[in-house]
Write a protein that holds these residues in place. Structure first.
Motif, PDB file in Angstrom:
ATOM      1  N   ALA A   1      17.987  78.284  -7.068  1.00  0.00           N
ATOM      2  CA  ALA A   1      18.369  76.871  -7.021  1.00  0.00           C
ATOM      3  C   ALA A   1      19.886  76.763  -6.864  1.00  0.00           C
ATOM      4  O   ALA A   1      20.532  75.951  -7.518  1.00  0.00           O
ATOM      5  CB  ALA A   1      17.896  76.150  -8.281  1.00  0.00           C
TER       6      ALA A   1
ATOM      7  N   GLN B   1      21.648  73.286  -6.056  1.00  0.00           N
ATOM      8  CA  GLN B   1      21.462  72.379  -7.186  1.00  0.00           C
ATOM      9  C   GLN B   1      22.394  72.757  -8.333  1.00  0.00           C
ATOM     10  O   GLN B   1      23.019  71.895  -8.962  1.00  0.00           O
ATOM     11  CB  GLN B   1      20.009  72.416  -7.654  1.00  0.00           C
ATOM     12  CG  GLN B   1      19.724  71.530  -8.860  1.00  0.00           C
ATOM     13  CD  GLN B   1      18.288  71.689  -9.353  1.00  0.00           C
ATOM     14  OE1 GLN B   1      17.415  72.188  -8.638  1.00  0.00           O
ATOM     15  NE2 GLN B   1      18.059  71.275 -10.584  1.00  0.00           N
TER      16      GLN B   1
ATOM     17  N   GLU C   1      26.035  71.722  -7.634  1.00  0.00           N
ATOM     18  CA  GLU C   1      26.262  70.301  -7.891  1.00  0.00           C
ATOM     19  C   GLU C   1      26.360  70.015  -9.383  1.00  0.00           C
ATOM     20  O   GLU C   1      27.201  69.219  -9.826  1.00  0.00           O
ATOM     21  CB  GLU C   1      25.134  69.474  -7.259  1.00  0.00           C
ATOM     22  CG  GLU C   1      25.172  69.444  -5.737  1.00  0.00           C
ATOM     23  CD  GLU C   1      26.528  69.004  -5.202  1.00  0.00           C
ATOM     24  OE1 GLU C   1      27.033  67.949  -5.663  1.00  0.00           O
ATOM     25  OE2 GLU C   1      27.090  69.710  -4.352  1.00  0.00           O
ATOM     26  N   GLU C   2      25.524  70.635 -10.162  1.00  0.00           N
ATOM     27  CA  GLU C   2      25.576  70.443 -11.616  1.00  0.00           C
ATOM     28  C   GLU C   2      26.902  70.939 -12.181  1.00  0.00           C
ATOM     29  O   GLU C   2      27.500  70.292 -13.045  1.00  0.00           O
ATOM     30  CB  GLU C   2      24.411  71.172 -12.287  1.00  0.00           C
ATOM     31  CG  GLU C   2      23.049  70.573 -11.972  1.00  0.00           C
ATOM     32  CD  GLU C   2      21.908  71.441 -12.471  1.00  0.00           C
ATOM     33  OE1 GLU C   2      22.188  72.508 -13.074  1.00  0.00           O
ATOM     34  OE2 GLU C   2      20.745  71.068 -12.276  1.00  0.00           O
TER      35      GLU C   2
END
Length: 421
Positions: free
Chosen positions: A250, A253, A256-257
């Motif tokens: 991931a 994702q 971005e986190e």
């Protein structure tokens, strides 16, 4: 029995001390030396360590010193838990790779390479001094990136075994879900440090019943939640990946986190300040609950078990460690360092046989092993081109434009720790 902890001023150390105190029948430590150059931290941690021993009735003696040679003299085993550059360097490792859209993390990707370059020369110098003090001493490496650091130690001929707490964490979680004692759970744990999968969960030992399908069927949602991965992915894989696989499965994702919130390094630094204040309380004589959030869960139990087995004590015969491949995974070089179940005793760690690894996992393991070889070469010999090649080889980077930019950033942020830069 004398044990020395290099990096003994770490806020992790009271977890280790608590394990030594609770498990003294497994590992009867008579003298424990905490070595650290940070005198202020060492005084706080050492004081709490002595109070923990006293509270639990441990007869062993705890001393502290900034003198490495004095600290390792006569030691039967030396535990390494270093962070070269401290939390400030970790903060950098976790932030500048994000500028290229790459994961910023202290043990993998560009940040992990930076940590390896800072750490390997320091660890090898320590190991040489341990060898001069006592050539029969065992070195237990908990310093990240464990796979690369352990490979450096073994390549240089040191008596070393690498240790990570991922496997013991899974063992404890699965035991709780199955309502059995932890020692009844044997993991088919395979891969590289921070790149592993649980391909089987056996009750009673290596030949026991594999209950992983039942665990996934009955508790898959909870396991997936702990890993921050979707339940359908675990069902499709039929294995349990370590949470570090999230950086691969991931990646975008996670980036971005990481861009949105405060870094893990910033949170840990704040936590460490609070912990050190607690450690200074003369009434505190046990590890505080906050320490559980610091990371390293069950580290003490894994370290005690490993040290006991290596020193001929009551340690478990099978343990998950980082050691030489020696043909265990036939698609890797013999001198690669893998993380698997091994038979551990006074002569070291010998990997148990591993079932053929599915190409879905073997390909990634081979790729990261090649990166680790290049990373170690860069750590040992230096040079911009070697750093670039290691970054280009890493599956979380891979594009030459990113590798070029990250090479310059890595060197700029770590120049004070790189003798060749």
């Amino acid at each position: 029995m004398k044990l020395t902890v290099v990096g003994g001023g770490s806020t992790y150390t009271p977890e280790l001390i608590d394990g030594f105190a609770r498990l003294r029948d497994t590992l009867p430590v008579e003298e424990l030396v905490l070595v650290d150059s940070a005198a202020d931290r060492l005084e706080l941690v050492g004081g709490l360590a002595r109070r923990i021993f006293a509270r639990q009735g441990h007869p062993g003696r705890i001393t502290t010193t900034a003198d490495l040679d004095a600290g390792v003299a006569g030691a039967d085993a030396v535990l390494l838990q270093l962070r070269v550059g401290g939390q400030a360097a970790r903060q950098q490792d976790e932030t500048w790779p994000l500028e290229c859209g790459c994961v910023g993390q202290e043990t993998t990707g560009a940040g992990g390479l930076a940590k390896a370059l800072r750490t390997v020369p320091v660890v090898l110098d320590i190991a040489e001094r341990v060898r001069r003090a006592n050539p029969d001493a065992w070195i237990i490496d908990f310093t990240n990136p464990v796979g690369i650091v352990t490979r450096a130690l073994l390549q240089a001929g040191h008596r070393a075994v690498g240790l990570c707490n991922v496997a013991i964490g899974f063992q404890r979680k699965f035991a709780a879900l199955l309502d059995v004692a932890p020692h009844e759970v044997h993991l088919d744990h395979v891969g590289l440090n921070h790149l592993t999968w649980e391909t089987g969960v056996r009750l009673g030992g290596p030949e026991g019943e594999d209950v992983l399908p039942r665990l996934l069927a009955e508790h898959g949602e909870r396991i997936a939640g702990d890993l921050h991965l979707p339940r359908p992915l675990l069902d499709r894989l039929g294995v349990v990946p370590s949470y570090y696989l999230r950086y691969y499965y991931a990646h975008d994702q996670v980036v971005e986190e990481l861009r949105e919130g405060p870094s893990r390094a910033a949170r840990v630094a704040a936590m460490e300040r609070e912990l050190l204040t607690m450690y200074g309380d003369p009434e505190l004589a046990e590890k505080p609950a906050l320490l559980a959030q610091r990371g390293g869960a069950f580290y003490s139990e894994a370290a005690v078990d490993l040290a006991a087995a290596l020193l001929g004590g009551a340690g478990s015969p099978y343990q998950v460690v980082n050691t030489l491949n020696r043909g265990t995974l036939p698609f890797l070089p013999d001198d690669a360092v893998i993380e698997v179940q091994a038979a551990v005793g006074a002569n070291g760690a010998v990997p148990l046989p591993v079932a053929p690894l599915d190409p879905l996992y073997a390909g990634l393991v081979a790729n990261v092993t090649a990166y680790e070889e290049l990373a170690l070469d860069a750590a040992l010999r230096g040079g911009r081109e070697r750093v670039f090649e290691a970054l280009l080889a890493h599956p979380l980077i891979g594009q030459y434009a990113y590798a070029e930019t990250l090479t310059d950033q890595l060197i700029a942020h770590n120049r004070e720790h790189l003798a060749w830069a």
